[in-house]
Design a protein around this motif. Structure first.
Motif, PDB file in Angstrom:
ATOM      1  N   UNK A 322       0.811  -1.223   0.000  1.00  0.00           N
ATOM      2  CA  UNK A 322       0.000   0.000   0.000  1.00  0.00           C
ATOM      3  C   UNK A 322       0.840   1.267   0.000  1.00  0.00           C
ATOM      4  N   UNK A 323       2.061   1.178   0.504  1.00  0.00           N
ATOM      5  CA  UNK A 323       2.939   2.348   0.475  1.00  0.00           C
ATOM      6  C   UNK A 323       3.139   2.801  -0.979  1.00  0.00           C
ATOM      7  N   UNK A 324       3.088   1.836  -1.920  1.00  0.00           N
ATOM      8  CA  UNK A 324       3.258   2.175  -3.340  1.00  0.00           C
ATOM      9  C   UNK A 324       2.261   3.256  -3.764  1.00  0.00           C
ATOM     10  N   UNK A 325       1.027   3.130  -3.291  1.00  0.00           N
ATOM     11  CA  UNK A 325      -0.018   4.082  -3.679  1.00  0.00           C
ATOM     12  C   UNK A 325       0.266   5.470  -3.102  1.00  0.00           C
ATOM     13  N   UNK A 326       0.994   5.487  -1.982  1.00  0.00           N
ATOM     14  CA  UNK A 326       1.274   6.756  -1.322  1.00  0.00           C
ATOM     15  C   UNK A 326       2.122   7.684  -2.188  1.00  0.00           C
ATOM     16  N   UNK A 333       8.868   6.833  -2.459  1.00  0.00           N
ATOM     17  CA  UNK A 333       8.843   5.385  -2.387  1.00  0.00           C
ATOM     18  C   UNK A 333       8.857   4.765  -3.767  1.00  0.00           C
ATOM     19  N   UNK A 334       8.847   3.435  -3.793  1.00  0.00           N
ATOM     20  CA  UNK A 334       8.989   2.713  -5.049  1.00  0.00           C
ATOM     21  C   UNK A 334       7.792   2.917  -5.970  1.00  0.00           C
ATOM     22  N   UNK A 335       6.659   3.311  -5.393  1.00  0.00           N
ATOM     23  CA  UNK A 335       5.474   3.583  -6.205  1.00  0.00           C
ATOM     24  C   UNK A 335       5.737   4.672  -7.246  1.00  0.00           C
TER      25      UNK A 335
END
Lengths: 379, 310
Positions: A322-326, A333-335
């Protein structure tokens, strides 16, 4: 000996064989944005490699008919060998290419075969002892790291994309980890006491779980958006917070929103853990003169901990995803790679971000499994 | 000495302990017996304040238990329960050391005490110290539970149906252990059970409870011979009060001088019920009575069983 066929092995070998014969193994693109021309397995140098892959899948199919539990070595060989073959092929192709912007991308055939090999390994390890499972997966990871270190994949488009953005990637990875750890830390700091309260007072517990379940139904993007307003207002009116980098966008709303999602499993597993503590042990502890804190610290917590750890395993994997969506609200982040890649149409960039996130999640899973194993060894 | 002075405990409208007074002497092995729901467990748990009382007072050696901080009160009172409640994440040695650790005993003293208790409860020679509770049999677990309750050398020990879940042979062995420990340490033991045979065997005095009240308090023989009411007679005597009485009297108390070298032998500390069983088994109306070393002390005739001596 039983005459039944080994169905998973047969199925996965057939899929692998199909992907090997009809799928695209590599794609040769003129640059990182244009799509490339397809290259089948046997057109990829060195030609020997393609035949070995074909032979392995055929051998798998043959073994499945013998109905013996085989295929572990086939799965390991393919899981590590396929990327090595792709890397070697890319090296040769690139050496022959006229233009230096040429990119060698991994094709659908490669991904299908790789996935089939991974599923096969997963299936073969089912029911094996935890130590064996952990040892084999760790072995696979180490093999990849060593191969990657020695440059075996250096000419694949994915790795070149990484090489070009090495510093950006390192920062993104660090931020991704920090956001995940921050989320977990905050969720634990709030969730553990909340879980304890929910356990002590059933009615309050039902209320807490109800609210947290409701939060779970809000889509993450909507939650991010909802937080922008209040947090921006807060930052504006409290300069000290703003000085800390607190605002409507960025890391703060990301961690808060992700923490809200992580709270439900943390509270639920804390509750389940405390429920699982034998009542007679608690009764005996009280009867022997332990204070409420001593009962909690010496009896309840150590006995509830393995259940909570199993929950944290799920929470951390979920949080990493979910951090990806951040990245959408500027948390980094990697998102970022995924969204930027989609925007530019650079598929390698998307893949780079995605694969890194998946690898991170799997790694976290592995770490928690090891921790669980250590705690379960006792008692 | 434990004094219960007009103790009442209510749950809602109903009094589970109803204006109950009782005095348990120091060093006594006192058994509370009664049917389920009679309030005997509740009464036991008011002594170490696991359950608070609504009226009256409980004093230990003259001091009201509510004046003592609850943690230190409980650390001074051994507590063993039917479900044992060993800590599954601690080894046997750690389990036994629980209260001494809470009291901050030095490590060497704790180790010595654990070894002593292991011997006292006949757990030595089985290498149990470093094992976890789940690796023990039910009987061994309860032995560890009793050892843990005794660890800090409490003056008082509360036991709540500790042997209720064990098979008859294991229960019998543990009952013997408790008697031996009681004789050896002089600890005041308050023992709760619903099993009248267990009560008659262990109790120096027995308190018979029903509906939160004591129907009668007395020695086993007093309860059998002189029941205060029909309820007591029914509880204590059961189907065959005569046999029950034989089970609480010892051969030692009725033996007489004489020689019967060819007769079957019986221990002086055996119950008259066991002596009768020996007579029936051998078809003999006389037994040779010997002590633990095998020395002949006298003889026992079938007619001696009929005499209503104490």
């Amino acid at each position: 000996m039983s005459t039944r066929t080994d169905l998973p092995l047969a199925l996965l070998s057939a899929v692998g064989l199909l992907a090997a014969t009809t799928g695209t193994f590599l794609e040769v693109a003129p640059n990182r944005l244009l799509s490339g021309s397809a290259l089948a397995l046997w057109h990829v140098p060195p030609a020997m490699g393609g035949w070995v892959v074909l032979a392995l899948w055929c051998w798998g199919l043959a073994c499945s008919l013998l109905a013996t539990k085989r295929g572990l070595s086939i799965a390991c060989a393919l899981l590590v060998g396929l990327p090595l073959l792709a890397g070697a092929g890319a090296h040769r192709l690139l050496a022959d290419a006229a233009v230096h912007t040429t990119r060698i991308q991994l094709g659908a055939g490669f991904w299908i075969m790789w996935l089939a090999a991974a599923l096969l390994l997963l299936d073969r390890l089912r029911g094996a002892r935890r130590v064996v499972q952990l040892a084999i997966w760790t072995g696979v990871v180490v093999a990849f790291v060593v191969a990657g270190w020695s440059g075996a994949f250096a000419d694949l488009a994915l790795v070149r994309e990484y090489a070009a953005q090495r510093d950006v990637f390192a920062t993104a990875l660090r931020i991704h980890l920090l956001l995940t750890l921050g989320t977990l830390g905050l969720a634990l700091a709030i969730g553990l006491p909340l879980g304890w309260i929910a356990w002590r007072r059933r009615r309050a517990g039902n209320g807490i779980l109800g609210v947290l379940s409701l939060v779970q139904t809000v889509p993450s993007i909507a939650l991010f958006a909802l937080l922008i307003g209040p947090l921006a207002w807060l930052a504006q009116h409290m300069p000290s917070l703003q000085a800390l980098g607190f605002g409507g966008t960025g890391a703060a709303p990301a961690v808060i929103a992700l923490c809200l999602y992580a709270l439900l499993p943390v509270v639920r597993y804390t509750l389940a853990g405390l429920d699982g503590v034998p009542r007679d042990a608690v009764e005996a502890a009280r009867g022997m003169g332990m204070t409420r804190w001593q009962v909690l610290a010496r009896v309840q917590w150590p006995l509830a901990w393995p259940v909570l750890l199993a929950g944290l395993r799920i929470v951390s994997v979920q949080a990493i995803g979910m951090v990806a969506v951040a990245a959408l609200i500027g948390a980094g982040g990697l998102g970022r790679f995924v969204f930027l890649g989609v925007g530019q149409g650079a598929i390698d960039m998307v893949l780079l971000g995605t694969l890194a996130i998946i690898a991170l999640a799997l790694l976290a899973d592995l770490v928690f499994q090891a921790a669980l194993m250590l705690t379960e060894r006792r008692g | 000495m434990i004094e219960l002075d007009h103790v009442t405990r209510r749950y809602g409208e109903t009094a589970v302990i109803d204006d109950l007074s009782l005095r348990i002497e120091g060093g006594e092995l006192f058994v509370l017996v009664g049917p389920s729901g009679s309030g005997k467990s509740t009464l036991l748990r008011t002594i170490n304040r696991l359950i608070s009382i609504d009226d009256g007072a409980i004093r230990i050696d003259g001091r009201d238990v509510r004046e003592v901080p609850v943690a230190s009160l409980r650390r001074g009172i051994g507590y063993a329960i039917q479900s044992v409640g060993l800590f599954p994440h601690r080894t046997v040695a750690e389990n036994i050391a629980t209260v001494p650790r809470l009291l901050g005993w030095p490590a060497a003293r704790i180790r010595a005490r654990v070894d002593e208790l292991i011997a006292m409860l006949q757990l030595d020679g089985e290498n149990v110290l470093d094992r976890y509770p789940h690796a023990l049999s039910g009987g061994q677990q309860q032995r560890v539970g009793v050892a843990r309750a005794l660890a800090a050398e409490p003056a008082i020990m509360l036991m709540d149906e500790p042997f209720g879940a064990l098979d008859p042979l294991t229960r019998d062995a543990l009952q013997s252990s408790i008697q031996a420990i009681h004789a050896q340490t002089g600890t005041t033991i308050v023992f709760v059970t619903h099993d009248m045979d267990e009560a008659l065997r262990l109790g120096e005095r027995i308190g018979l409870m029903e509906s939160g009240r004591l129907l009668q308090v007395g020695t086993p023989l007093e309860l059998l011979r002189d029941p205060a009411c029909e309820r007591v007679r029914a509880f204590v005597g059961g189907e065959n009060p005569g046999l029950r009485e034989l089970s609480v009297r010892r051969v030692r108390s009725v033996l007489r001088d004489g020689e019967a070298s060819s007769a079957p032998a019986v221990d002086a500390d055996a119950t008259l019920q066991q002596a009768l069983a020996t007579m029936l088994e051998h078809g003999s109306d006389v037994l040779r009575v010997r002590d633990a070393k095998g020395t002949t002390l006298g003889v026992l005739h079938l007619t001696d069983l009929l005499a209503r001596k104490p």
